[in-house]
Design a protein around this motif. Structure first.
Motif, PDB file in Angstrom:
ATOM      1  N   GLU A  88      -2.677   6.736  -0.002  1.00  0.00           N
ATOM      2  CA  GLU A  88      -1.265   6.866  -0.374  1.00  0.00           C
ATOM      3  C   GLU A  88      -0.368   5.926   0.449  1.00  0.00           C
ATOM      4  O   GLU A  88       0.373   5.110  -0.129  1.00  0.00           O
ATOM      5  CB  GLU A  88      -0.822   8.320  -0.240  1.00  0.00           C
ATOM      6  CG  GLU A  88      -1.544   9.233  -1.226  1.00  0.00           C
ATOM      7  CD  GLU A  88      -1.419  10.705  -0.876  1.00  0.00           C
ATOM      8  OE1 GLU A  88      -1.463  11.540  -1.794  1.00  0.00           O
ATOM      9  OE2 GLU A  88      -1.273  11.026   0.322  1.00  0.00           O
ATOM     10  N   PRO A  89      -0.403   5.980   1.792  1.00  0.00           N
ATOM     11  CA  PRO A  89       0.394   5.008   2.539  1.00  0.00           C
ATOM     12  C   PRO A  89      -0.127   3.578   2.374  1.00  0.00           C
ATOM     13  O   PRO A  89       0.640   2.613   2.511  1.00  0.00           O
ATOM     14  CB  PRO A  89       0.299   5.479   3.987  1.00  0.00           C
ATOM     15  CG  PRO A  89      -0.923   6.323   4.046  1.00  0.00           C
ATOM     16  CD  PRO A  89      -1.023   6.971   2.700  1.00  0.00           C
ATOM     17  N   SER A  90      -1.427   3.415   2.053  1.00  0.00           N
ATOM     18  CA  SER A  90      -1.948   2.066   1.802  1.00  0.00           C
ATOM     19  C   SER A  90      -1.242   1.457   0.587  1.00  0.00           C
ATOM     20  O   SER A  90      -0.924   0.268   0.566  1.00  0.00           O
ATOM     21  CB  SER A  90      -3.461   2.112   1.558  1.00  0.00           C
ATOM     22  OG  SER A  90      -4.144   2.510   2.719  1.00  0.00           O
ATOM     23  N   TYR A  91      -1.012   2.276  -0.421  1.00  0.00           N
ATOM     24  CA  TYR A  91      -0.275   1.831  -1.607  1.00  0.00           C
ATOM     25  C   TYR A  91       1.135   1.389  -1.212  1.00  0.00           C
ATOM     26  O   TYR A  91       1.625   0.347  -1.674  1.00  0.00           O
ATOM     27  CB  TYR A  91      -0.210   2.971  -2.620  1.00  0.00           C
ATOM     28  CG  TYR A  91       0.363   2.594  -3.968  1.00  0.00           C
ATOM     29  CD1 TYR A  91      -0.479   2.324  -5.045  1.00  0.00           C
ATOM     30  CD2 TYR A  91       1.738   2.537  -4.177  1.00  0.00           C
ATOM     31  CE1 TYR A  91       0.040   1.985  -6.292  1.00  0.00           C
ATOM     32  CE2 TYR A  91       2.268   2.204  -5.417  1.00  0.00           C
ATOM     33  CZ  TYR A  91       1.422   1.926  -6.474  1.00  0.00           C
ATOM     34  OH  TYR A  91       1.947   1.599  -7.702  1.00  0.00           O
ATOM     35  N   LEU A  92       1.774   2.172  -0.351  1.00  0.00           N
ATOM     36  CA  LEU A  92       3.140   1.846   0.075  1.00  0.00           C
ATOM     37  C   LEU A  92       3.184   0.539   0.867  1.00  0.00           C
ATOM     38  O   LEU A  92       4.100  -0.273   0.691  1.00  0.00           O
ATOM     39  CB  LEU A  92       3.710   2.996   0.909  1.00  0.00           C
ATOM     40  CG  LEU A  92       3.788   4.370   0.219  1.00  0.00           C
ATOM     41  CD1 LEU A  92       4.324   5.422   1.182  1.00  0.00           C
ATOM     42  CD2 LEU A  92       4.657   4.300  -1.041  1.00  0.00           C
ATOM     43  N   THR A  93       2.189   0.315   1.735  1.00  0.00           N
ATOM     44  CA  THR A  93       2.171  -0.945   2.490  1.00  0.00           C
ATOM     45  C   THR A  93       1.904  -2.113   1.551  1.00  0.00           C
ATOM     46  O   THR A  93       2.385  -3.225   1.783  1.00  0.00           O
ATOM     47  CB  THR A  93       1.108  -0.937   3.608  1.00  0.00           C
ATOM     48  OG1 THR A  93      -0.205  -0.780   3.053  1.00  0.00           O
ATOM     49  CG2 THR A  93       1.372   0.161   4.621  1.00  0.00           C
ATOM     50  N   GLY A  94       1.152  -1.861   0.478  1.00  0.00           N
ATOM     51  CA  GLY A  94       0.931  -2.901  -0.516  1.00  0.00           C
ATOM     52  C   GLY A  94       2.221  -3.305  -1.206  1.00  0.00           C
ATOM     53  O   GLY A  94       2.469  -4.494  -1.464  1.00  0.00           O
ATOM     54  N   MET A  95       3.055  -2.320  -1.486  1.00  0.00           N
ATOM     55  CA  MET A  95       4.360  -2.613  -2.089  1.00  0.00           C
ATOM     56  C   MET A  95       5.178  -3.520  -1.166  1.00  0.00           C
ATOM     57  O   MET A  95       5.799  -4.486  -1.628  1.00  0.00           O
ATOM     58  CB  MET A  95       5.126  -1.310  -2.354  1.00  0.00           C
ATOM     59  CG  MET A  95       4.533  -0.437  -3.442  1.00  0.00           C
ATOM     60  SD  MET A  95       5.466   1.118  -3.663  1.00  0.00           S
ATOM     61  CE  MET A  95       7.013   0.488  -4.359  1.00  0.00           C
ATOM     62  N   ILE A  96       5.161  -3.203   0.123  1.00  0.00           N
ATOM     63  CA  ILE A  96       5.914  -4.013   1.091  1.00  0.00           C
ATOM     64  C   ILE A  96       5.362  -5.438   1.129  1.00  0.00           C
ATOM     65  O   ILE A  96       6.111  -6.416   1.101  1.00  0.00           O
ATOM     66  CB  ILE A  96       5.880  -3.363   2.484  1.00  0.00           C
ATOM     67  CG1 ILE A  96       6.672  -2.050   2.464  1.00  0.00           C
ATOM     68  CG2 ILE A  96       6.434  -4.312   3.542  1.00  0.00           C
ATOM     69  CD1 ILE A  96       6.572  -1.240   3.740  1.00  0.00           C
ATOM     70  N   ALA A  97       4.041  -5.565   1.175  1.00  0.00           N
ATOM     71  CA  ALA A  97       3.425  -6.893   1.219  1.00  0.00           C
ATOM     72  C   ALA A  97       3.717  -7.688  -0.041  1.00  0.00           C
ATOM     73  O   ALA A  97       4.046  -8.879   0.014  1.00  0.00           O
ATOM     74  CB  ALA A  97       1.911  -6.756   1.409  1.00  0.00           C
ATOM     75  N   GLY A  98       3.624  -7.024  -1.194  1.00  0.00           N
ATOM     76  CA  GLY A  98       3.885  -7.706  -2.461  1.00  0.00           C
ATOM     77  C   GLY A  98       5.308  -8.212  -2.562  1.00  0.00           C
ATOM     78  O   GLY A  98       5.564  -9.264  -3.171  1.00  0.00           O
ATOM     79  N   GLY A  99       6.221  -7.469  -1.947  1.00  0.00           N
ATOM     80  CA  GLY A  99       7.618  -7.884  -1.985  1.00  0.00           C
ATOM     81  C   GLY A  99       8.000  -8.878  -0.907  1.00  0.00           C
ATOM     82  O   GLY A  99       9.046  -9.531  -1.005  1.00  0.00           O
ATOM     83  N   MET A 100       7.161  -9.017   0.126  1.00  0.00           N
ATOM     84  CA  MET A 100       7.473  -9.907   1.247  1.00  0.00           C
ATOM     85  C   MET A 100       6.802 -11.278   1.149  1.00  0.00           C
ATOM     86  O   MET A 100       7.257 -12.238   1.768  1.00  0.00           O
ATOM     87  CB  MET A 100       7.045  -9.252   2.565  1.00  0.00           C
ATOM     88  CG  MET A 100       7.826  -8.016   2.956  1.00  0.00           C
ATOM     89  SD  MET A 100       9.474  -8.365   3.609  1.00  0.00           S
ATOM     90  CE  MET A 100       9.068  -8.938   5.268  1.00  0.00           C
ATOM     91  N   THR A 101       5.700 -11.382   0.396  1.00  0.00           N
ATOM     92  CA  THR A 101       4.988 -12.649   0.347  1.00  0.00           C
ATOM     93  C   THR A 101       5.828 -13.737  -0.328  1.00  0.00           C
ATOM     94  O   THR A 101       6.496 -13.489  -1.339  1.00  0.00           O
ATOM     95  CB  THR A 101       3.634 -12.508  -0.386  1.00  0.00           C
ATOM     96  OG1 THR A 101       3.012 -13.788  -0.456  1.00  0.00           O
ATOM     97  CG2 THR A 101       3.799 -11.954  -1.800  1.00  0.00           C
ATOM     98  N   LYS A 102       5.775 -14.918   0.240  1.00  0.00           N
ATOM     99  CA  LYS A 102       6.492 -16.065  -0.326  1.00  0.00           C
ATOM    100  C   LYS A 102       5.553 -16.930  -1.165  1.00  0.00           C
ATOM    101  O   LYS A 102       5.984 -17.609  -2.092  1.00  0.00           O
ATOM    102  CB  LYS A 102       7.100 -16.921   0.802  1.00  0.00           C
ATOM    103  CG  LYS A 102       8.099 -16.181   1.685  1.00  0.00           C
ATOM    104  CD  LYS A 102       9.369 -15.827   0.930  1.00  0.00           C
ATOM    105  CE  LYS A 102      10.479 -15.365   1.863  1.00  0.00           C
ATOM    106  NZ  LYS A 102      10.159 -14.107   2.576  1.00  0.00           N
TER     107      LYS A 102
END
Length: 335
Positions: free
Chosen positions: A139-153
């Protein structure tokens, strides 16, 4: 009258203990104030996964609930011997990770039916005294994925894991799905180093991903965040919170809290009711067994609109309105 009451109390207690023994269930001596707990680890206690178990047991020890001893970096060939040694010494509860030594651990548990065994395992509980747990922190792994997906350039994320086993695969898949939710264009390079603790090897694998254009690295193993720091890239942590050690590198982490699992097991041992059960549920967010770690120095640096989406998804998980899929097949790099 008082003495007779006390005598009846002790007679009932002895009868209860005898009943438990007859049923083949682990039982503690009623007069024992602290539970004797031993842990057997195949890796050093600083390794991410084991460190969370060690932390929870040390906290129980500090509260005066248990006497705690442990052995670390035990080889697979020596695992059975060490388990037997602790069982012979009268441990009420033995904790460890049995993934690579499943047969040996279950064999020892059968030979000591009155000792409680709580082992990290992808297998099923074994009657009467072998319970299992796992770090269901998808569950928190999914949330960190959201952060990574939104932060990658670069829309390219590198992922370095130990082994492609269900316990690792489910976290990687959850992370990837979370990233895709906010960024359908994101792609992944996935690599496994074939070790649970080889920071130099993990670091080299991460360097190779950065060379291919990855600007965020999923650090399932130690060594990955070091590579990200050296190359000026970002990293996502797993199991533990390394933000304080990498304040300019680790954006977010999926944090595993072993305390709810240990508390549940100790309560059963103390009550003489420990039996073969699956404790995996206690790693879920609703039991506080997992969480999105504090963002630390990245608080305010992650775009506000992205964090709004993350917090909304977090609430939906906690409210039972969104379930993170558990996928345990080996994750593959994007073609």
């Amino acid at each position: 009258m008082h003495m007779g009451s006390d005598r009846r109390h002790w007679m009932k207690a002895l009868a209860a203990a005898a009943a438990l023994a007859a049923a083949g269930l682990p039982a503690l001596a009623q007069a024992q104030s602290k539970i004797k707990v031993a842990a057997v680890y195949t890796v050093p206690v600083e390794q991410q996964w084991v460190s969370r178990i060690h932390k929870a047991l040390n906290e129980a020890k500090a509260r005066g609930e248990i006497d705690y001893v442990f052995s670390e970096s035990v080889s697979n060939a020596d695992y059975e011997r060490v388990l037997r040694q602790y069982a012979e010494q009268g441990s009420g509860l033995i904790v460890g990770e049995s993934f690579a030594v499943e047969g040996a651990a279950r064999k020892v548990a059968r030979d000591y039916p009155k000792t409680a065994f709580l082992m990290g395992s992808s297998g099923k509980p074994q009657a009467p005294n072998f319970s299992v747990f796992d770090n269901y922190i998808q569950e928190p792994s999914y949330l960190t994925g959201m952060i990574a997906g939104g932060m990658t350039k670069t829309n390219h994320i590198g992922m370095v894991g130990g082994y492609a086993i269900p316990e690792v695969n489910r976290l990687m898949h959850a992370f990837m799905e979370g990233a895709r939710e906010v960024n359908p264009r994101v792609r992944f390079t996935v690599s496994f180093i074939g070790s649970w603790f080889d920071p130099p090897k993990a670091k080299e694998a991460a360097f190779a991903m950065v060379d291919k254009g990855a600007d965020i690295l999923y650090a399932e193993r130690f060594g990955v965040s070091d590579a990200a720091r050296e190359r000026g890239k970002l990293a996502i942590g797993n199991v533990i919170n390394t933000q304080p050690q990498y304040p300019a590198t680790v954006v977010a982490s999926a944090l595993w809290n072993m305390e709810p699992t240990i508390a549940a097991a100790l309560a059963k041992v103390k009550a003489g009711q420990f039996r073969n059960e699956d404790y995996g549920q206690y790693s879920l967010m609703k039991y506080k067994g997992a969480e999105l770690a504090p963002l630390g120095t990245f608080e305010g640096k992650v775009p506000a609109d992205l964090m709004t989406k993350v917090r909304a998804r977090e609430k939906a998980i906690l409210d039972g309105k969104f379930a993170v899929k558990v996928v345990e097949t080996e994750p593959k790099s994007t073609p």
